[in-house]
Design a protein around this motif. Sequence first.
Motif, PDB file in Angstrom:
ATOM      1  N   VAL A  28       0.859  -1.185   0.000  1.00 41.76           N
ATOM      2  CA  VAL A  28       0.000   0.000   0.000  1.00 41.76           C
ATOM      3  C   VAL A  28       0.897   1.238   0.000  1.00 41.76           C
ATOM      4  O   VAL A  28       1.576   1.522   0.986  1.00 41.76           O
ATOM      5  N   GLU A  29       0.894   1.947  -1.104  1.00 44.22           N
ATOM      6  CA  GLU A  29       1.729   3.142  -1.271  1.00 44.22           C
ATOM      7  C   GLU A  29       1.022   4.083  -2.231  1.00 44.22           C
ATOM      8  O   GLU A  29       0.668   3.694  -3.331  1.00 44.22           O
ATOM      9  N   ASP A  30       0.814   5.337  -1.804  1.00 47.53           N
ATOM     10  CA  ASP A  30       0.083   6.283  -2.644  1.00 47.53           C
ATOM     11  C   ASP A  30       0.976   7.022  -3.632  1.00 47.53           C
ATOM     12  O   ASP A  30       0.470   7.628  -4.572  1.00 47.53           O
ATOM     13  N   VAL A  52      -1.683  -1.319  -4.198  1.00 49.55           N
ATOM     14  CA  VAL A  52      -2.833  -0.419  -4.167  1.00 49.55           C
ATOM     15  C   VAL A  52      -2.362   0.908  -3.592  1.00 49.55           C
ATOM     16  O   VAL A  52      -1.322   0.973  -2.934  1.00 49.55           O
ATOM     17  N   ASN A  53      -3.131   1.977  -3.830  1.00 52.06           N
ATOM     18  CA  ASN A  53      -2.667   3.290  -3.369  1.00 52.06           C
ATOM     19  C   ASN A  53      -3.476   3.878  -2.225  1.00 52.06           C
ATOM     20  O   ASN A  53      -3.323   5.047  -1.912  1.00 52.06           O
ATOM     21  N   SER A  54      -4.314   3.068  -1.577  1.00 58.99           N
ATOM     22  CA  SER A  54      -5.049   3.575  -0.416  1.00 58.99           C
ATOM     23  C   SER A  54      -5.390   2.435   0.541  1.00 58.99           C
ATOM     24  O   SER A  54      -5.478   1.268   0.140  1.00 58.99           O
ATOM     25  N   ALA A  55      -5.581   2.801   1.786  1.00 57.21           N
ATOM     26  CA  ALA A  55      -5.979   1.822   2.799  1.00 57.21           C
ATOM     27  C   ALA A  55      -7.349   1.238   2.482  1.00 57.21           C
ATOM     28  O   ALA A  55      -7.593   0.056   2.715  1.00 57.21           O
ATOM     29  N   GLU A  56      -8.220   2.070   1.942  1.00 59.77           N
ATOM     30  CA  GLU A  56      -9.567   1.598   1.607  1.00 59.77           C
ATOM     31  C   GLU A  56      -9.510   0.490   0.549  1.00 59.77           C
ATOM     32  O   GLU A  56     -10.226  -0.513   0.649  1.00 59.77           O
ATOM     33  N   GLU A  57      -8.644   0.661  -0.459  1.00 61.77           N
ATOM     34  CA  GLU A  57      -8.483  -0.391  -1.468  1.00 61.77           C
ATOM     35  C   GLU A  57      -7.919  -1.656  -0.839  1.00 61.77           C
ATOM     36  O   GLU A  57      -8.340  -2.770  -1.181  1.00 61.77           O
ATOM     37  N   ILE A  71       1.633 -11.260   3.720  1.00 65.17           N
ATOM     38  CA  ILE A  71       2.295 -10.140   4.391  1.00 65.17           C
ATOM     39  C   ILE A  71       1.797  -8.838   3.782  1.00 65.17           C
ATOM     40  O   ILE A  71       1.411  -8.807   2.606  1.00 65.17           O
ATOM     41  N   VAL A  72       1.790  -7.779   4.589  1.00 62.84           N
ATOM     42  CA  VAL A  72       1.382  -6.455   4.117  1.00 62.84           C
ATOM     43  C   VAL A  72       2.519  -5.479   4.399  1.00 62.84           C
ATOM     44  O   VAL A  72       3.082  -5.467   5.495  1.00 62.84           O
ATOM     45  N   LEU A  73       2.822  -4.682   3.402  1.00 58.46           N
ATOM     46  CA  LEU A  73       3.792  -3.591   3.511  1.00 58.46           C
ATOM     47  C   LEU A  73       3.011  -2.326   3.215  1.00 58.46           C
ATOM     48  O   LEU A  73       2.439  -2.197   2.131  1.00 58.46           O
ATOM     49  N   THR A  74       2.943  -1.405   4.188  1.00 60.77           N
ATOM     50  CA  THR A  74       2.131  -0.213   3.972  1.00 60.77           C
ATOM     51  C   THR A  74       2.838   1.052   4.436  1.00 60.77           C
ATOM     52  O   THR A  74       3.493   1.071   5.478  1.00 60.77           O
ATOM     53  N   ASP A  75       2.686   2.081   3.628  1.00 60.12           N
ATOM     54  CA  ASP A  75       3.138   3.399   4.028  1.00 60.12           C
ATOM     55  C   ASP A  75       2.265   3.838   5.191  1.00 60.12           C
ATOM     56  O   ASP A  75       1.103   3.437   5.308  1.00 60.12           O
ATOM     57  N   VAL A  76       2.816   4.646   6.078  1.00 57.71           N
ATOM     58  CA  VAL A  76       2.051   5.153   7.214  1.00 57.71           C
ATOM     59  C   VAL A  76       1.159   6.308   6.775  1.00 57.71           C
ATOM     60  O   VAL A  76      -0.030   6.361   7.105  1.00 57.71           O
ATOM     61  N   VAL A  77       1.721   7.242   6.018  1.00 57.18           N
ATOM     62  CA  VAL A  77       0.974   8.427   5.598  1.00 57.18           C
ATOM     63  C   VAL A  77       0.313   8.138   4.254  1.00 57.18           C
ATOM     64  O   VAL A  77       0.978   8.021   3.231  1.00 57.18           O
ATOM     65  N   GLY A  83      -1.925   4.287   7.303  1.00 59.36           N
ATOM     66  CA  GLY A  83      -1.387   2.939   7.327  1.00 59.36           C
ATOM     67  C   GLY A  83      -1.478   2.301   8.697  1.00 59.36           C
ATOM     68  O   GLY A  83      -1.631   1.090   8.827  1.00 59.36           O
ATOM     69  N   ILE A  84      -1.380   3.108   9.746  1.00 59.11           N
ATOM     70  CA  ILE A  84      -1.507   2.591  11.114  1.00 59.11           C
ATOM     71  C   ILE A  84      -2.933   2.113  11.366  1.00 59.11           C
ATOM     72  O   ILE A  84      -3.149   1.018  11.911  1.00 59.11           O
ATOM     73  N   HIS A  85      -3.907   2.898  10.941  1.00 61.18           N
ATOM     74  CA  HIS A  85      -5.306   2.469  11.093  1.00 61.18           C
ATOM     75  C   HIS A  85      -5.585   1.238  10.235  1.00 61.18           C
ATOM     76  O   HIS A  85      -6.315   0.336  10.659  1.00 61.18           O
ATOM     77  N   LEU A  86      -5.005   1.199   9.051  1.00 61.38           N
ATOM     78  CA  LEU A  86      -5.140   0.012   8.205  1.00 61.38           C
ATOM     79  C   LEU A  86      -4.580  -1.203   8.936  1.00 61.38           C
ATOM     80  O   LEU A  86      -5.230  -2.253   8.996  1.00 61.38           O
ATOM     81  N   ALA A  87      -3.390  -1.085   9.498  1.00 64.24           N
ATOM     82  CA  ALA A  87      -2.756  -2.196  10.197  1.00 64.24           C
ATOM     83  C   ALA A  87      -3.639  -2.699  11.341  1.00 64.24           C
ATOM     84  O   ALA A  87      -3.837  -3.909  11.500  1.00 64.24           O
ATOM     85  N   ARG A  88      -4.174  -1.785  12.114  1.00 64.01           N
ATOM     86  CA  ARG A  88      -5.045  -2.180  13.230  1.00 64.01           C
ATOM     87  C   ARG A  88      -6.284  -2.920  12.738  1.00 64.01           C
ATOM     88  O   ARG A  88      -6.699  -3.928  13.324  1.00 64.01           O
ATOM     89  N   ARG A  89      -6.906  -2.410  11.670  1.00 65.91           N
ATOM     90  CA  ARG A  89      -8.116  -3.062  11.144  1.00 65.91           C
ATOM     91  C   ARG A  89      -7.791  -4.430  10.570  1.00 65.91           C
ATOM     92  O   ARG A  89      -8.545  -5.396  10.766  1.00 65.91           O
ATOM     93  N   LEU A  90      -6.670  -4.525   9.857  1.00 67.06           N
ATOM     94  CA  LEU A  90      -6.280  -5.822   9.306  1.00 67.06           C
ATOM     95  C   LEU A  90      -5.977  -6.813  10.420  1.00 67.06           C
ATOM     96  O   LEU A  90      -6.344  -7.982  10.319  1.00 67.06           O
ATOM     97  N   ASN A  91      -5.313  -6.366  11.475  1.00 61.87           N
ATOM     98  CA  ASN A  91      -4.997  -7.277  12.579  1.00 61.87           C
ATOM     99  C   ASN A  91      -6.231  -7.714  13.357  1.00 61.87           C
ATOM    100  O   ASN A  91      -6.243  -8.806  13.930  1.00 61.87           O
ATOM    101  N   ARG A  92      -7.266  -6.899  13.374  1.00 64.74           N
ATOM    102  CA  ARG A  92      -8.532  -7.348  13.989  1.00 64.74           C
ATOM    103  C   ARG A  92      -9.147  -8.451  13.130  1.00 64.74           C
ATOM    104  O   ARG A  92      -9.694  -9.415  13.653  1.00 64.74           O
ATOM    105  N   ARG A  93      -9.051  -8.301  11.829  1.00 67.40           N
ATOM    106  CA  ARG A  93      -9.631  -9.273  10.899  1.00 67.40           C
ATOM    107  C   ARG A  93      -8.740 -10.507  10.764  1.00 67.40           C
ATOM    108  O   ARG A  93      -9.230 -11.631  10.687  1.00 67.40           O
TER     109      ARG A  93
END
Length: 145
Positions: A28-30, A52-57, A71-77, A83-93
């Motif tokens: 995930v990198e915009d 993909v270029n967004s957490a929503e995608e 594995i997921v590699l995501t930009d924070v901003v 990316g931090i909120h994405l990580a938290r949501r993915l880890n819940r799922r």
Amino acid sequence: MPDDLQYRAEDIPLTLRQATHSPRLLYVEDMVEIAEVTCLMLEDLGLDITVVNSAEEALALTEPESAHFDIVLTDVVLPGLSGIHLARRLNRRWPDLPIILVSGYSEELALGYANQYELIRKPFSRGTLIDALQRHLDASVHPHG
């Protein structure tokens, strides 16, 4: 050219080269230019990379009925959801899904997320990226080793 850009096939970690299936990486990198350079760094590792270029995608691609990623590699901003909120949501799922955060902003380190997720600072070398991926893929294949 820096030495870490001159990897030979035998230098690439065995987990990445000899997996029974190609490990699936969600990246995930915009910023298109950064995504392209990073994918070039990873192209000979045998990873199946989805960019993909967004957490929503990313969230849409990781719905339970969608593709599974190793594995997921995501930009924070990122625009919208970080990316931090994405990580938290993915880890819940997917609690066992390894997630690596990437950031060029030192303020993100100060927020205390580095103890929850590995954080790689931009600009990063190919060796740093490969080492991080190796650690997390090894841990997911051998969780107690």
